[in-house]
Design a protein around this motif. Sequence first.
Motif, PDB file in Angstrom:
ATOM      1  N   SER A 287      16.707  47.026  44.804  1.00 53.30           N
ATOM      2  CA  SER A 287      17.564  45.517  45.037  1.00 53.30           C
ATOM      3  C   SER A 287      18.826  45.940  44.493  1.00 53.30           C
ATOM      4  N   PHE A 288      19.840  45.664  45.414  1.00 55.20           N
ATOM      5  CA  PHE A 288      21.189  45.461  45.002  1.00 55.20           C
ATOM      6  C   PHE A 288      22.068  44.229  44.798  1.00 55.20           C
ATOM      7  N   TYR A 289      22.700  44.241  43.442  1.00 54.12           N
ATOM      8  CA  TYR A 289      23.255  42.932  43.220  1.00 54.12           C
ATOM      9  C   TYR A 289      24.485  43.282  42.689  1.00 54.12           C
ATOM     10  N   LEU A 290      25.546  42.165  42.993  1.00 51.76           N
ATOM     11  CA  LEU A 290      26.929  42.315  42.562  1.00 51.76           C
ATOM     12  C   LEU A 290      27.178  41.930  41.030  1.00 51.76           C
ATOM     13  N   ASP A 291      27.773  43.072  40.264  1.00 44.84           N
ATOM     14  CA  ASP A 291      27.789  42.993  38.909  1.00 44.84           C
ATOM     15  C   ASP A 291      29.319  42.226  38.660  1.00 44.84           C
ATOM     16  N   ASP A 292      29.173  41.042  38.395  1.00 48.45           N
ATOM     17  CA  ASP A 292      30.328  40.163  37.887  1.00 48.45           C
ATOM     18  C   ASP A 292      30.701  40.087  36.788  1.00 48.45           C
ATOM     19  N   THR A 293      30.245  40.860  35.648  1.00 51.74           N
ATOM     20  CA  THR A 293      30.665  40.603  34.136  1.00 51.74           C
ATOM     21  C   THR A 293      31.910  40.686  34.011  1.00 51.74           C
ATOM     22  N   ALA A 294      32.666  41.606  34.790  1.00 51.79           N
ATOM     23  CA  ALA A 294      34.297  41.781  34.488  1.00 51.79           C
ATOM     24  C   ALA A 294      34.812  40.486  35.161  1.00 51.79           C
ATOM     25  N   ALA A 295      34.665  39.890  36.002  1.00 50.04           N
ATOM     26  CA  ALA A 295      35.344  38.710  36.650  1.00 50.04           C
ATOM     27  C   ALA A 295      34.744  37.672  35.426  1.00 50.04           C
ATOM     28  N   TYR A 296      33.805  37.729  34.944  1.00 51.99           N
ATOM     29  CA  TYR A 296      33.270  36.528  34.015  1.00 51.99           C
ATOM     30  C   TYR A 296      34.032  36.787  32.756  1.00 51.99           C
ATOM     31  N   ALA A 297      34.145  37.964  32.373  1.00 54.75           N
ATOM     32  CA  ALA A 297      35.021  38.337  31.100  1.00 54.75           C
ATOM     33  C   ALA A 297      36.611  37.851  31.303  1.00 54.75           C
ATOM     34  N   ALA A 298      37.000  38.162  32.326  1.00 53.25           N
ATOM     35  CA  ALA A 298      38.546  37.768  32.734  1.00 53.25           C
ATOM     36  C   ALA A 298      38.479  36.263  32.643  1.00 53.25           C
ATOM     37  N   LYS A 299      37.530  35.541  33.185  1.00 50.44           N
ATOM     38  CA  LYS A 299      37.593  33.996  33.459  1.00 50.44           C
ATOM     39  C   LYS A 299      37.696  33.415  31.841  1.00 50.44           C
ATOM     40  N   ILE A 300      36.733  34.094  31.119  1.00 51.85           N
ATOM     41  CA  ILE A 300      36.535  33.643  29.755  1.00 51.85           C
ATOM     42  C   ILE A 300      37.820  33.869  28.898  1.00 51.85           C
ATOM     43  N   GLU A 301      38.359  34.911  29.286  1.00 54.22           N
ATOM     44  CA  GLU A 301      39.631  35.224  28.588  1.00 54.22           C
ATOM     45  C   GLU A 301      40.749  34.370  29.121  1.00 54.22           C
ATOM     46  N   ALA A 302      40.920  34.134  30.186  1.00 54.19           N
ATOM     47  CA  ALA A 302      41.770  32.958  30.777  1.00 54.19           C
ATOM     48  C   ALA A 302      41.476  31.725  30.026  1.00 54.19           C
TER      49      ALA A 302
END
Length: 124
Positions: A93-108
């Motif tokens: 099963s393939f899933y999009l890993d959005d941890t980088a985007a989530y980290a950027a959002k938290i940083e913002a």
Amino acid sequence: MESKRQQKFGRQIQKDLSDIFQKEFKEVFGKGMVTITDVKMSPDLSAARCYLSFLLVDDPQAVVDILEEKTKAIRNALANRIRHQVRIIPHLSFYLDDTAAYAAKIEALFEGLVIPPATEEEDK
């Protein structure tokens, strides 16, 4: 919590899938790059959840959908590599890993915080 066996098998699947994506399925990604950030195995090792991160891809979710359609061919290529090492070839099963985007959002969010300076309270 994953057992050592699940972690070891997950790392092996991660390594083999990255090799398969680079050699046999590179037309799916075009000029973009894919990174398999993590593989989580079920306790009986019959299912693998693969988390993917993309670079230079316009629509990552569309690529994940294409990979889901080609799961049977990818699983077959994986089976050719690991068939002598395991009893069961895991379902992928393939899933999009959005941890980088989530980290950027938290940083913002942290950047946007306005914290007033602390006032000194007088001792009485």
